[in-house]
Write an enzyme that holds these catalytic residues in place. Structure first.
Site, PDB file in Angstrom:
ATOM      1  CG  ASN A 130      -1.797   1.187   1.341  1.00  0.00           C
ATOM      2  OD1 ASN A 130      -1.877   1.987   0.400  1.00  0.00           O
ATOM      3  ND2 ASN A 130      -2.478   1.347   2.469  1.00  0.00           N
ATOM      4  CE  LYS A 190      -0.251   3.202   4.634  1.00  0.00           C
ATOM      5  NZ  LYS A 190      -0.253   3.272   6.074  1.00  0.00           N
ATOM      6  CG  HIS A 231      -6.003   1.932   5.114  1.00  0.00           C
ATOM      7  ND1 HIS A 231      -5.579   2.850   6.046  1.00  0.00           N
ATOM      8  CD2 HIS A 231      -4.994   1.043   4.975  1.00  0.00           C
ATOM      9  CE1 HIS A 231      -4.350   2.527   6.439  1.00  0.00           C
ATOM     10  NE2 HIS A 231      -3.973   1.430   5.805  1.00  0.00           N
ATOM     11  CD  GLU A 245      -4.401  -2.885   7.319  1.00  0.00           C
ATOM     12  OE1 GLU A 245      -4.074  -3.485   6.313  1.00  0.00           O
ATOM     13  OE2 GLU A 245      -4.412  -1.651   7.411  1.00  0.00           O
ATOM     14  CB  SER A 263       4.726  -1.634  12.387  1.00  0.00           C
ATOM     15  OG  SER A 263       4.246  -0.340  12.672  1.00  0.00           O
ATOM     16  CD  GLU A 280      -3.043   5.440   6.610  1.00  0.00           C
ATOM     17  OE1 GLU A 280      -3.018   5.455   5.373  1.00  0.00           O
ATOM     18  OE2 GLU A 280      -2.131   4.932   7.300  1.00  0.00           O
ATOM     19  N   GLY A 304       2.131   2.317  10.945  1.00  0.00           N
ATOM     20  CA  GLY A 304       3.112   3.390  10.815  1.00  0.00           C
ATOM     21  C   GLY A 304       3.799   3.775  12.105  1.00  0.00           C
TER      22      GLY A 304
HETATM   23  P1  PGA Z   1       2.591   0.432   7.722  1.00  0.00           P
HETATM   24  O1  PGA Z   1       1.137   0.578   7.079  1.00  0.00           O
HETATM   25  O2  PGA Z   1       3.192  -0.835   7.168  1.00  0.00           O
HETATM   26  O3  PGA Z   1       3.321   1.658   7.284  1.00  0.00           O
HETATM   27  O4  PGA Z   1       2.407   0.340   9.214  1.00  0.00           O
HETATM   28  C1  PGA Z   1       0.291  -0.506   7.124  1.00  0.00           C
HETATM   29  C2  PGA Z   1      -1.076  -0.210   6.618  1.00  0.00           C
HETATM   30  O5  PGA Z   1      -1.313   0.688   5.837  1.00  0.00           O
HETATM   31  O6  PGA Z   1      -1.984  -0.925   6.988  1.00  0.00           O
END
Ligand code: PGA
Length: 252
Positions: free
Chosen positions: A9, A11, A92, A162, A208, A94, A168
């Site tokens: 992803n 982003k 997601h 998640e 992560s 976010e 992150g």
């Molecule tokens: P990340 O993002 O690996 O940067 O923690 C994971 C996610 O978008 O679910």
């Protein structure tokens, strides 16, 4: 054994120019069996990124629930198909947080994705306060109930667990907690849908994930792959992560 699914992803991290290069590099290095890799770039990069891919699949980061009409700024599931997408991330955290996306909207998006022939990757997971209150499984259950409401055929579905606090932050979930969540999610699907289907739904972990810890998650019972954010936008980090996953398959 089904392929391990690794979803990148990107982003909003990668420029168009870098996206093209990175997609080509990942594709060229990905002569890897037993691992299905999906790259989810921003909408604007889909065409250019898709052109670089032969063995790697293309996915989008979101989709709208209508196919056409007066919906400024939205993207139709049909357009994603035209651009060569196989997968689409839906719900997601976010988007739930910054765009106020509700479970009802997510439910409509999943239905639209299925109807168009896209494979939805539904993201669910609890916030830190919810975990601290001991509400993790209840939150997951509520999200699954609403997000999958009215669906009958879900065997292609991918669910990515998640926890919001793990995304992150460099602080992933403990494997024992992941196992508990995975067992719970599979139990939920088994109860609400055809039990045979529960085994076919692929379950990912996201939050992560890096090369150094990916095996902890892939070796957790009930987990079929990972969704990777930060570690997917650097070629070395991402290829290391893929090689770890491949070694695991060869060791079996
Ligand atoms: P990340 O993002 O690996 O940067 O923690 C994971 C996610 O978008 O679910």
């Amino acid at each position: 054994m089904a392929n391990t699914l690794i979803v990148a992803n990107w982003k909003m991290h990668v420029s168009l120019k870098r996206g093209r290069e990175l997609a080509r590099e990942i594709n060229n290095e990905s002569t890897i069996t037993g691992v299905e890799i999906v790259i989810c770039p921003p909408f604007t990069h889909l065409k250019v990124v898709g052109r670089q891919l032969t063995d790697v699949r293309l996915g989008a980061q979101d989709v709208f629930w209508e196919v056409r009409g007066p919906y400024t700024g939205e993207i139709s599931p049909k357009t994603l198909l035209e651009l060569g997408c196989t997968y689409v991330i839906v719900g997601h955290s976010e988007r739930r947080t910054h765009l106020a996306e509700t479970d009802e909207m997510i439910n409509r998006k999943i239905k639209a994705a299925f109807k168009a022939g896209l494979v939805p990757i539904l993201c669910i997971g609890e916030a830190l306060e919810q975990r601290e209150r001991g509400d993790t499984l209840q939150v997951i259950s509520e999200q699954l109930k609403l997000d999958l409401s009215g669906l009958k055929e879900i065997k292609e579905l991918v669910i990515s667990y998640e926890p919001v606090w793990a995304i992150g932050t460099g602080q992933p979930v403990e494997p024992a907690d992941l196992e508990e969540a995975a067992r719970y999610i599979r139990g939920f699907i088994e109860e609400k849908f055809d039990p045979k289907v529960a085994g076919q739904v692929r379950l990912l972990y996201g939050g992560s994930v890096v090369a150094e810890n990916v095996l902890d998650f892939l070796n957790t019972d009930g987990i079929n792959g990972v969704l990777v954010g930060g570690a997917s936008i650097n070629l070395t980090d991402f290829m290391n992560l893929i090689r770890q996953s491949q070694n695991r398959i060869q060791d079996k």
